[in-house]
Design a protein around this motif. Structure first.
Motif, PDB file in Angstrom:
ATOM      1  N   ASP A   1       5.574  12.496  -2.617  1.00 29.40           N
ATOM      2  CA  ASP A   1       4.504  11.498  -2.571  1.00 29.40           C
ATOM      3  C   ASP A   1       3.721  11.619  -3.879  1.00 29.40           C
ATOM      4  OD1 ASP A   1       2.163  10.079  -2.276  1.00 29.40           O
ATOM      5  OD2 ASP A   1       1.965  10.510  -0.137  1.00 29.40           O
TER       6      ASP A   1
ATOM      7  N   GLN B   1      -0.859   9.925  -5.956  1.00 24.90           N
ATOM      8  CA  GLN B   1      -1.980  10.388  -6.804  1.00 24.90           C
ATOM      9  C   GLN B   1      -1.507  11.118  -8.053  1.00 24.90           C
ATOM     10  OE1 GLN B   1      -5.726  11.297  -5.866  1.00 24.90           O
ATOM     11  NE2 GLN B   1      -5.765  10.474  -3.813  1.00 24.90           N
TER      12      GLN B   1
ATOM     13  N   GLU C   1       3.197  16.048  -0.919  1.00 26.01           N
ATOM     14  CA  GLU C   1       2.386  15.636  -2.064  1.00 26.01           C
ATOM     15  C   GLU C   1       2.637  16.703  -3.119  1.00 26.01           C
ATOM     16  OE1 GLU C   1      -1.877  14.308  -1.514  1.00 26.01           O
ATOM     17  OE2 GLU C   1      -1.423  15.146   0.436  1.00 26.01           O
TER      18      GLU C   1
ATOM     19  N   SER D   1       0.845  -1.202   0.000  1.00 24.47           N
ATOM     20  CA  SER D   1       0.000   0.000   0.000  1.00 24.47           C
ATOM     21  C   SER D   1       0.873   1.242   0.000  1.00 24.47           C
ATOM     22  CB  SER D   1      -0.911   0.030   1.240  1.00 24.47           C
ATOM     23  OG  SER D   1      -0.146   0.330   2.386  1.00 24.47           O
ATOM     24  N   GLY D   2       0.255   2.361  -0.401  1.00 29.67           N
ATOM     25  CA  GLY D   2       0.964   3.633  -0.375  1.00 29.67           C
ATOM     26  C   GLY D   2       1.323   4.032   1.049  1.00 29.67           C
ATOM     27  N   SER D   3       0.439   3.736   1.997  1.00 31.29           N
ATOM     28  CA  SER D   3       0.716   4.065   3.405  1.00 31.29           C
ATOM     29  C   SER D   3       1.991   3.362   3.859  1.00 31.29           C
ATOM     30  CB  SER D   3      -0.430   3.603   4.304  1.00 31.29           C
ATOM     31  OG  SER D   3      -1.652   4.073   3.861  1.00 31.29           O
TER      32      SER D   3
ATOM     33  N   TYR E   1      -1.980  14.224   2.984  1.00 35.23           N
ATOM     34  CA  TYR E   1      -2.471  12.862   3.223  1.00 35.23           C
ATOM     35  C   TYR E   1      -1.423  11.893   2.694  1.00 35.23           C
ATOM     36  CZ  TYR E   1      -5.404   8.727   3.418  1.00 35.23           C
ATOM     37  OH  TYR E   1      -5.905   7.478   3.728  1.00 35.23           O
ATOM     38  N   HIS E   2      -0.971  11.007   3.580  1.00 33.89           N
ATOM     39  CA  HIS E   2       0.023  10.017   3.158  1.00 33.89           C
ATOM     40  C   HIS E   2      -0.408   8.605   3.532  1.00 33.89           C
ATOM     41  CE1 HIS E   2       2.745  13.272   2.086  1.00 33.89           C
ATOM     42  NE2 HIS E   2       2.411  13.848   3.236  1.00 33.89           N
TER      43      HIS E   2
ATOM     44  N   LYS F   1      -1.243   2.962  -5.853  1.00 35.49           N
ATOM     45  CA  LYS F   1      -2.537   2.997  -6.568  1.00 35.49           C
ATOM     46  C   LYS F   1      -2.465   2.408  -7.978  1.00 35.49           C
ATOM     47  CE  LYS F   1      -4.697   6.630  -3.814  1.00 35.49           C
ATOM     48  NZ  LYS F   1      -5.751   6.004  -3.060  1.00 35.49           N
TER      49      LYS F   1
END
Ligand SMILES: Cc1ncc(COP(=O)(O)O)c(C=O)c1O
Length: 546
Positions: free
Chosen positions: A236, A239, A203, A122-124, A150-151, A265
């Motif tokens: 990051d 997205q 981001e 996962s990205g997290s 958001y990370h 993603k």
């Protein structure tokens, strides 16, 4: 507890929502239902979803880019089907060819200076790895990130995002995770000046904050501050990477070479979880002396690597990037043309197919999400700024799809203009509401088709359609329904009317009596200078109750 849904639903849909409410996420089911969103995806293909009850939506959410290449992309499905009989998750202790090939391909696709890759599920998790790596490399603990960043939602990545979400679970670390506003260079400099910061997490275009674009020179200046004060810079790109901006990685549009890039993603191809932290030599130093510093059973699964390799190739192909740029331009022109017509539509934030549509305020943003849903588009408000709707089309969309998106978006704007008052208050707008005034004028004109000129009109309901009571000179009263533009085709409307007639004729259910126009039709399409689009005026149906 039996779930009370706000909209009609099939038994199948009810049962699914009830079970998800009972055992998975009741809070989410209830909140979406309250917002009029009751979608339960069933079939999916390309950039479209079908509800279990058959309703179709264009997917402009894409799970943040997970479906960049479309739902069930056949080239990716083919890879999965080809490899699955002879390959599985693999063993995370061993080297494997799919892992090796994916790591090489990722490094080759990155801006210069990248050396190591940690594959995660996962990205997290990839952000967690980036934080641990920077801490090891610098010997420092502090992390600086954006206040509305958001990370992810694991421990470290969650602490690096907006404070409230981490604090909710008593998992914030205010002394170690420092937050600064986006586009505020002096704040960034103050945060770094103490020379005890390991990592700056950026981001490139903050998604959950509604895609505000970096001010000219901001990101390079942040990178320069990192170099000056000895912190590493993480882009990051969960997205904004993988071609969404028309560049391979969003950061390339801003001329910054980061120390680490996190991607996820879309790397999964929407089929098999895959994310990665890609690092320069210094950031990945721990990998040389600690082979088990980060262990993840599913991270870098062999089967997932096969899919990710193909997803990477398709996403970053020159023709894909060219398509992103062409379609971004088409959407930009269409949206720019619509903007002046709807005063609540205030700004278009865009870098390629990373698009944030800014509305007048939070209520309009939330209303727009509902309006889009009612008009066949799935797109959501940005979590930290609900005045912005994230608009995230896929990388392989074509001209016809964009035309359809723009048409549905236009209808959604009209829907919102008609329904905002009802959405926010649950009642009808005041009589002097400009939209209602226009529709009333149109309805007054329409009465002539039933020889009811001059009959006083009383507003009954203004939602999707607007319904008036018309009282004739002899005291009889009728319901006149002015339809929302584009809500039903003429054929659908006729079918509804025929159906009502049949029910009445067969005496099954009491239904309103349909009154044809003087010309013998069941409804007319009426235009009025005060109403933007033609409207179907359905027959004055006789209504029983006063
Ligand atoms: C910018 C950004 N970083 C990290 C993440 C976390 O990724 P994941 O949900 O795969 O853990 C997300 C997810 O939405 C994201 O948008």
């Amino acid at each position: 507890m039996t779930l009370e849904l706000h909209k009609p639903a099939s038994e199948r849909k009810r049962a699914i929502l009830q079970a998800v409410h009972d055992h998975l996420y009741p809070g989410r089911v209830l909140r979406l239902d309250r917002g009029g969103i009751d979608f339960v995806p069933d079939r999916r293909e390309g950039y479209r979803y079908w509800d279990v009850d058959g309703r179709e939506l264009l997917d402009l959410h894409l799970n943040g880019g997970t479906f960049n290449l479309g739902h069930c992309n056949l080239q990716l499905v083919e890879v999965l089907q080809r490899e699955a009989p002879r390959c599985d998750i693999g063993n995370h202790h061993f080297a494997s060819e799919p892992k090796a090939r994916l790591a090489q391909a990722l490094i080759a696709a990155m801006p210069g200076g990248m050396r190591y890759v940690v594959l995660t599920s996962s990205g997290s998790e990839a952000c967690d790895v980036a934080i641990k790596s920077a801490r090891f490399a610098t010997g420092r603990r502090k992390v600086v990130s954006l206040a509305a960043g958001y990370h992810g939602r694991t421990g470290l990545s969650g602490a690096a995002g907006d404070d409230s979400a981490a604090a909710y679970f008593h998992s914030d670390y205010p002394g170690e995770f420092i937050k600064v506003p986006f586009n505020d260079l002096p704040a960034m400099e103050r945060a770094l000046a103490s020379r005890d910061v390991a990592l700056v997490m950026m981001e490139t275009i903050p998604a959950t904050d509604g895609f505000p674009l970096p001010a000219a020179g901001y990101l390079p200046a942040v990178k320069a501050l990192c170099e000056k004060f000895g912190a590493l810079y993480l882009a990051d790109e969960v997205q904004t990477g993988l071609g969404r901006t028309g560049h391979r990685w969003g950061i390339e549009a801003f001329g910054v070479v980061p120390d680490m890039i996190v991607t996820g993603k879309g790397l999964s191809g929407g089929l098999y979880p895959m994310a990665a932290a890609v690092m320069c030599e210094r950031a990945g130093a721990w990998l040389r002396d600690n082979g088990w510093g980060h262990v993840s059973t599913f991270g870098g699964s062999d089967l997932g690597c096969h899919v990710a390799l193909k997803a990477l190739e398709l996403s970053l192909a020159e023709e894909t990037l060219a398509n992103v740029r062409t379609r971004a331009e088409q959407l930009r022109c269409g949206l720019e043309a619509l903007k002046p017509r709807f005063p609540f539509f205030v700004d278009i934030r865009q870098q390629g197919l990373v698009i944030g549509l800014k509305f007048a305020d939070r209520q309009h943003g939330q209303g727009m999400m509902r309006a889009l849903y009612e008009n066949g588009i799935w797109a959501i408000c940005a979590g930290f700024d609900e005045s912005v709707v994230q608009f995230k089309p896929g990388l392989l969309i074509d001209q016809a799809y964009c035309d359809e998106v723009l048409r549905r978006f236009e209808n959604a704007c009209i829907w919102l203009a008609n329904n905002l008052f009802a959405l926010t208050t649950g009642g009808n707008p005041p009589e002097d509401d400009p939209v209602l005034v226009g529709i009333r004028a149109l309805a007054e004109d329409a009465l002539a088709h039933w020889n009811l000129e001059g009959a006083p009109l009383k507003l009954i309901k203004h939602r999707e359609n607007t319904i008036f009571r018309a009282t004739a000179a002899d005291g009889r009263s009728f319901a006149l329904r002015i339809h929302r533009h584009g809500y039903h085709t003429d054929a659908e409307l006729q079918s509804e009317i025929d159906w009502m007639r049949t029910l009445t004729r067969d005496g099954c259910i009491e239904t309103p009596t349909v009154v044809p126009t003087a010309a013998g039709t069941d409804f007319v399409t009426v235009r009025h200078e005060r109403v933007e689009q033609p409207r179907q005026a359905a027959p004055p149906l006789t209504i029983s109750a006063e």
